[in-house]
Design a protein around this motif. Sequence first.
Motif, PDB file in Angstrom:
ATOM      1  N   TYR A 178      -9.307  47.772  52.209  1.00 37.19           N
ATOM      2  CA  TYR A 178      -9.426  46.423  51.652  1.00 37.19           C
ATOM      3  C   TYR A 178     -10.866  45.921  51.703  1.00 37.19           C
ATOM      4  O   TYR A 178     -11.666  46.374  52.526  1.00 37.19           O
ATOM      5  N   PRO A 182      -7.337  42.342  55.776  1.00 41.20           N
ATOM      6  CA  PRO A 182      -6.350  41.418  55.207  1.00 41.20           C
ATOM      7  C   PRO A 182      -5.633  40.573  56.270  1.00 41.20           C
ATOM      8  O   PRO A 182      -5.075  39.527  55.943  1.00 41.20           O
ATOM      9  N   LYS A 190      -7.346  44.993  47.646  1.00 39.08           N
ATOM     10  CA  LYS A 190      -7.408  46.438  47.840  1.00 39.08           C
ATOM     11  C   LYS A 190      -8.522  47.018  46.959  1.00 39.08           C
ATOM     12  O   LYS A 190      -8.666  46.624  45.809  1.00 39.08           O
TER      13      LYS A 190
END
Length: 403
Positions: A178, A182, A190
């Motif tokens: 990512y 996240p 992503k």
Amino acid sequence: MKIIVLKFGGTSVGTTDRIKKVAKIIAKYKKKYNVIVLSSAMSGVTNNLINLSKKISKNFSDSEYDVLVSSGEQMSCALISGELINKGFNSRSWMSWQIPINTEGKYKFSRINKINKSKIVSYLKKGGIPIITGFQGINNKNRITTIGRGGTDASAIMFAKFFNAEKCIIYTDVDGVYSTDPNKLKSAQKIKVISYEEMLEMASLGAKVMQPHSIQDARLNRVDIEVKSSFTDNKGTLITKRKNIINNKIITGITNTTSDAKVSLLGVRDKPGIAASIFKPLSENSINVDMVVQNISANGNETDLTFTIKSDDLSKTKKIVLQNKKIKFRDLIFDKNVSKVSIIGVGMVTTPGVTYRMFQSLAKQKINIQVISTSEIKISVLIDKKNVKKAISSLHKEFKLNK
Ligand code: ASP
Ligand code: MG
């Protein structure tokens, strides 16, 4: 038939139910490929084994440590093969010494230098699915070795190299790499494709998806890697060479570290050789110095020197600096509440003004920058730990990573 290498991490094989899911994934690939599987130990197992060694002794023998901690992989490989056999497949587990996988270097930190192909090749020809222990090998004394924590990534990449596999897929508990963690920032996206160089920086600077060593191995051997989750069918992240990537983003990702400490020597004599006298004994004690700043001295004979190290090394560092007779200083101060925030991207090579934009964006949030370091494709700043979230969120927006 083409060869594909699949690697399963500890959480992917963490329970028997998950192992059943893993066997389904393997079965799917078997329709199109000759499959070589590398597995980690079930999650938590390696840590438990390490704790056992610590209970025996603080100075547990390095060679026995490797025998002990690599045993978790034997367990998970047998479970995966057992499940495949149940499903009617021709499968068996392979320990590193049965192949063998040759390593060089010290126990605990060996590196794979050769994989003997013949037995695996003839097993694949018979339609077999080899389930191979990651993380372990043998040395030229025929003893078991391990290749560093998280080493199954590197095992898989070396198999992909030696067997000239079409691809190496790293199955883990996140569905890719990512733009930033996240769990810290909801708007993290992503990354579809990322270069080896960027991934290496990201992994070394705090992104936990892959072991940095293994990315270096992949880069040197030009092995394409896909990182994806064994829990979902989502498309993952491709790690490949720069030439394969068309990218319009300046910055690819943002990371932060969680275990840095800052050490400052105030009022050091400003003359040639002082920095060397400070860092020589640190390097002799294997203490890795990361960022360094030295102020210019206002009066021409005294200066302040600041550097960062891993916080685990702090007490050792203090001792070494205080015992160092070659240097004089007024005061020694240290701070564990720091974090290194980095922006990474090959795009910055060709884009001017990135440094300015980063500093400006942090200034707007009233975040003080303590130390700066840069390379061709990254800029790192050391800031107060309490500002990390704010910093990442503003930089993520500044460099348009939200979409
Ligand atoms: N089981 C080993 C570890 O936990 C190797 C790996 O997971 O890749 O470090
Ligand atoms: Mg593991």
